[in-house]
Design a protein around this motif. Structure first.
Motif, PDB file in Angstrom:
ATOM      1  N   THR A 151      33.614  35.686  34.170  1.00 32.38           N
ATOM      2  CA  THR A 151      35.023  35.464  34.471  1.00 32.38           C
ATOM      3  C   THR A 151      35.765  35.200  33.171  1.00 32.38           C
ATOM      4  O   THR A 151      35.367  34.354  32.371  1.00 32.38           O
ATOM      5  CB  THR A 151      35.211  34.259  35.413  1.00 32.38           C
ATOM      6  OG1 THR A 151      34.659  34.569  36.694  1.00 32.38           O
ATOM      7  CG2 THR A 151      36.693  33.930  35.585  1.00 32.38           C
ATOM      8  N   MET A 152      36.819  35.957  32.961  1.00 34.67           N
ATOM      9  CA  MET A 152      37.680  35.744  31.801  1.00 34.67           C
ATOM     10  C   MET A 152      38.996  35.153  32.289  1.00 34.67           C
ATOM     11  O   MET A 152      39.629  35.695  33.196  1.00 34.67           O
ATOM     12  CB  MET A 152      37.920  37.067  31.072  1.00 34.67           C
ATOM     13  CG  MET A 152      36.652  37.657  30.487  1.00 34.67           C
ATOM     14  SD  MET A 152      36.841  39.370  29.909  1.00 34.67           S
ATOM     15  CE  MET A 152      38.076  39.174  28.626  1.00 34.67           C
ATOM     16  N   PRO A 167      33.923  36.352  39.157  1.00 38.02           N
ATOM     17  CA  PRO A 167      35.397  36.359  39.183  1.00 38.02           C
ATOM     18  C   PRO A 167      35.948  36.196  40.595  1.00 38.02           C
ATOM     19  O   PRO A 167      35.338  36.625  41.578  1.00 38.02           O
ATOM     20  CB  PRO A 167      35.753  37.745  38.631  1.00 38.02           C
ATOM     21  CG  PRO A 167      34.541  38.216  37.921  1.00 38.02           C
ATOM     22  CD  PRO A 167      33.377  37.620  38.639  1.00 38.02           C
ATOM     23  N   LYS A 168      37.116  35.586  40.686  1.00 34.92           N
ATOM     24  CA  LYS A 168      37.825  35.505  41.952  1.00 34.92           C
ATOM     25  C   LYS A 168      38.369  36.884  42.314  1.00 34.92           C
ATOM     26  O   LYS A 168      38.584  37.732  41.440  1.00 34.92           O
ATOM     27  CB  LYS A 168      39.000  34.532  41.842  1.00 34.92           C
ATOM     28  CG  LYS A 168      38.636  33.091  41.569  1.00 34.92           C
ATOM     29  CD  LYS A 168      39.896  32.253  41.437  1.00 34.92           C
ATOM     30  CE  LYS A 168      39.573  30.802  41.139  1.00 34.92           C
ATOM     31  NZ  LYS A 168      40.820  29.987  40.974  1.00 34.92           N
ATOM     32  N   PRO A 169      38.635  37.114  43.601  1.00 32.00           N
ATOM     33  CA  PRO A 169      39.321  38.365  43.973  1.00 32.00           C
ATOM     34  C   PRO A 169      40.682  38.425  43.284  1.00 32.00           C
ATOM     35  O   PRO A 169      41.285  37.391  42.967  1.00 32.00           O
ATOM     36  CB  PRO A 169      39.477  38.238  45.490  1.00 32.00           C
ATOM     37  CG  PRO A 169      38.441  37.250  45.913  1.00 32.00           C
ATOM     38  CD  PRO A 169      38.308  36.281  44.776  1.00 32.00           C
ATOM     39  N   GLU A 226      43.514  36.270  44.376  1.00 33.12           N
ATOM     40  CA  GLU A 226      43.427  34.821  44.177  1.00 33.12           C
ATOM     41  C   GLU A 226      43.461  34.427  42.706  1.00 33.12           C
ATOM     42  O   GLU A 226      43.425  33.245  42.377  1.00 33.12           O
ATOM     43  CB  GLU A 226      42.143  34.282  44.823  1.00 33.12           C
ATOM     44  CG  GLU A 226      42.049  34.507  46.325  1.00 33.12           C
ATOM     45  CD  GLU A 226      40.730  34.043  46.891  1.00 33.12           C
ATOM     46  OE1 GLU A 226      40.015  33.275  46.198  1.00 33.12           O
ATOM     47  OE2 GLU A 226      40.388  34.434  48.021  1.00 33.12           O
ATOM     48  N   ASP A 227      43.528  35.403  41.826  1.00 35.08           N
ATOM     49  CA  ASP A 227      43.486  35.145  40.388  1.00 35.08           C
ATOM     50  C   ASP A 227      44.910  35.077  39.838  1.00 35.08           C
ATOM     51  O   ASP A 227      45.671  36.042  39.931  1.00 35.08           O
ATOM     52  CB  ASP A 227      42.705  36.272  39.702  1.00 35.08           C
ATOM     53  CG  ASP A 227      42.373  35.957  38.246  1.00 35.08           C
ATOM     54  OD1 ASP A 227      43.152  35.218  37.602  1.00 35.08           O
ATOM     55  OD2 ASP A 227      41.355  36.465  37.751  1.00 35.08           O
ATOM     56  N   GLU A 228      45.267  33.945  39.235  1.00 42.79           N
ATOM     57  CA  GLU A 228      46.627  33.745  38.741  1.00 42.79           C
ATOM     58  C   GLU A 228      47.010  34.744  37.649  1.00 42.79           C
ATOM     59  O   GLU A 228      48.197  35.014  37.434  1.00 42.79           O
ATOM     60  CB  GLU A 228      46.791  32.324  38.204  1.00 42.79           C
ATOM     61  CG  GLU A 228      46.823  31.245  39.288  1.00 42.79           C
ATOM     62  CD  GLU A 228      47.160  29.877  38.719  1.00 42.79           C
ATOM     63  OE1 GLU A 228      47.295  29.777  37.479  1.00 42.79           O
ATOM     64  OE2 GLU A 228      47.290  28.928  39.500  1.00 42.79           O
ATOM     65  N   ALA A 229      46.036  35.300  36.962  1.00 40.88           N
ATOM     66  CA  ALA A 229      46.344  36.259  35.894  1.00 40.88           C
ATOM     67  C   ALA A 229      47.091  37.473  36.428  1.00 40.88           C
ATOM     68  O   ALA A 229      47.865  38.106  35.706  1.00 40.88           O
ATOM     69  CB  ALA A 229      45.056  36.704  35.208  1.00 40.88           C
ATOM     70  N   ARG A 287      54.632  29.990  38.211  1.00 37.43           N
ATOM     71  CA  ARG A 287      53.484  30.849  37.975  1.00 37.43           C
ATOM     72  C   ARG A 287      52.675  30.247  36.841  1.00 37.43           C
ATOM     73  O   ARG A 287      53.211  29.940  35.794  1.00 37.43           O
ATOM     74  CB  ARG A 287      53.921  32.272  37.608  1.00 37.43           C
ATOM     75  CG  ARG A 287      54.524  33.035  38.784  1.00 37.43           C
ATOM     76  CD  ARG A 287      54.891  34.444  38.323  1.00 37.43           C
ATOM     77  NE  ARG A 287      55.334  35.261  39.454  1.00 37.43           N
ATOM     78  CZ  ARG A 287      56.578  35.302  39.876  1.00 37.43           C
ATOM     79  NH1 ARG A 287      57.480  34.549  39.311  1.00 37.43           N
ATOM     80  NH2 ARG A 287      56.912  36.082  40.905  1.00 37.43           N
ATOM     81  N   ASN A 288      51.365  30.112  37.072  1.00 37.64           N
ATOM     82  CA  ASN A 288      50.488  29.533  36.059  1.00 37.64           C
ATOM     83  C   ASN A 288      50.979  28.165  35.598  1.00 37.64           C
ATOM     84  O   ASN A 288      50.802  27.784  34.450  1.00 37.64           O
ATOM     85  CB  ASN A 288      50.369  30.469  34.844  1.00 37.64           C
ATOM     86  CG  ASN A 288      49.755  31.800  35.227  1.00 37.64           C
ATOM     87  OD1 ASN A 288      48.956  31.875  36.158  1.00 37.64           O
ATOM     88  ND2 ASN A 288      50.116  32.840  34.506  1.00 37.64           N
TER      89      ASN A 288
END
Length: 245
Positions: free
Chosen positions: A188-189, A206-208, A211-214, A6-7
Motif C-alpha cells: 500500500t502506497m 491496499p484499500k479498494p 475507500e482510498d482518500e488518494a 478532503r484528506n
C-alpha cells in the motif's frame, strides 16, 4: 459553493487544491551524481522510450518527467496508463526474476521478503522519489511490520509532475499491482498531498479505490494539464476508470 473536507483539509467544491510544501524543492544534485543512480535513471529512461515509442529532448530527470507526461497523454484512459507503467516496471528486471522471487521468497518468507523489498526500494529509488528511509509500519492483520515500510520524505516525482492523476496512474496503482501480482507481496502506497511525503507499506493490502482518500483529491493548482474532471477532481482520478482486476 459549499465547504468540503478532503484528506483532512477544508476546500471548496469547484476549486483546485493548493498542494505541496511551502518551502522550495531541495537540490537533488548529490543524488543524481551517484553512479548507481545515474545507471538506474538511464535504464528507466530507455525502458520508457521503448514503451512510449519516442524520446524526450530533455536531459536527466527532466526527461523522465517529460516522458511521464507523454505516457499519460497518449493513453486512451487511466487504465491504459496503469497497464503500460506496470509493463515498464517489469521490463526493468530479467523475465525470470519476479516469478522466481514470488516462489522462493514471497510465499515461504513473506515478512523477510517485505523487508528486503523495503531496503531495495530505499537504496535504488531515491533518484526518482528523493530522500527516504526504512521504517516500521502496520501490515495485514493489524500487526507491526518491522522494517517493512519506506517513508519518502518529499516525493520528487510527485512534485515535479505536479499532478495527482500522474501520481495515481503512473506510480501508486501500477507499483502496487507490480508487487502484488508479479512479486507476490501486498503493498500500500499512501501519498500525502499536503507535504508530498509518501508511505510505502509492504505487507499491507491496499484499500479498494472507493475507500482510498488518494482517489478523492481535488486537482492541484499547479497541475499542468489544466483540465477538469467531474468538477474539482483531478483529471484521471476517476474511480470507475481506475478499478482494476
Amino acid at each position: 459553493m459549499r465547504a468540503v473536507t478532503r484528506n483532512g483539509v477544508s476546500d471548496v467544491s469547484g476549486s483546485w487544491k493548493k498542494a505541496g510544501p511551502e518551502m522550495p524543492a531541495p537540490s537533488y544534485e548529490s543524488i543524481d551524481s551517484q553512479p548507481l543512480n545515474k545507471a538506474i535513471m538511464s535504464l528507466f529512461r530507455r525502458k520508457m522510450v521503448d514503451a512510449i515509442g519516442t524520446d524526450s529532448h530533455n536531459k536527466g530527470y527532466d526527461a523522465i518527467v517529460d516522458l511521464t507526461r507523454m505516457l499519460n497523454s497518449q493513453r486512451n484512459n487511466p487504465r491504459d496508463t496503469q497497464i503500460k507503467t506496470r509493463q515498464i516496471l517489469l521490463s526493468l528486471f530479467p523475465s525470470w526474476l519476479p516469478p522466481a522471487f514470488k516462489v522462493m521468497f514471497s510465499e515461504p518468507l513473506p515478512s523477510l521478503s517485505c523487508q528486503l523489498n523495503a531496503w531495495v526500494t530505499m537504496l535504488t529509488c531515491q533518484w526518482l522519489m528523493g530522500p527516504c528511509k526504512v521504517n516500521d509500519v502496520e501490515v495485514d492483520g493489524g500487526k507491526l511490520g518491522i522494517g517493512q515500510g519506506v517513508l519518502v520524505e518529499r516525493c520528487r516525482y510527485l512534485e515535479e509532475t505536479g499532478c495527482a492523476s500522474v501520481c495515481l496512474n503512473s506510480c501508486k496503482i501500477p507499483t502496487q499491482e507490480f508487487f502484488a501480482k508479479d512479486m507476490g507481496l501486498p503493498l500500500t502506497m499512501t501519498p500525502n498531498y499536503e507535504d508530498f511525503s509518501c508511505q510505502f507499506s509492504f505487507g499491507l493490502t491496499p484499500k479498494p479505490a472507493t475507500e482510498d482518500e488518494a482517489f478523492a483529491t481535488p486537482c492541484f493548482v499547479q497541475c499542468p494539464s489544466k483540465q477538469r474532471h467531474r468538477g474539482d477532481r483531478c483529471p484521471g482520478a476517476d474511480v470507475d476508470a481506475l478499478m482494476w482486476t
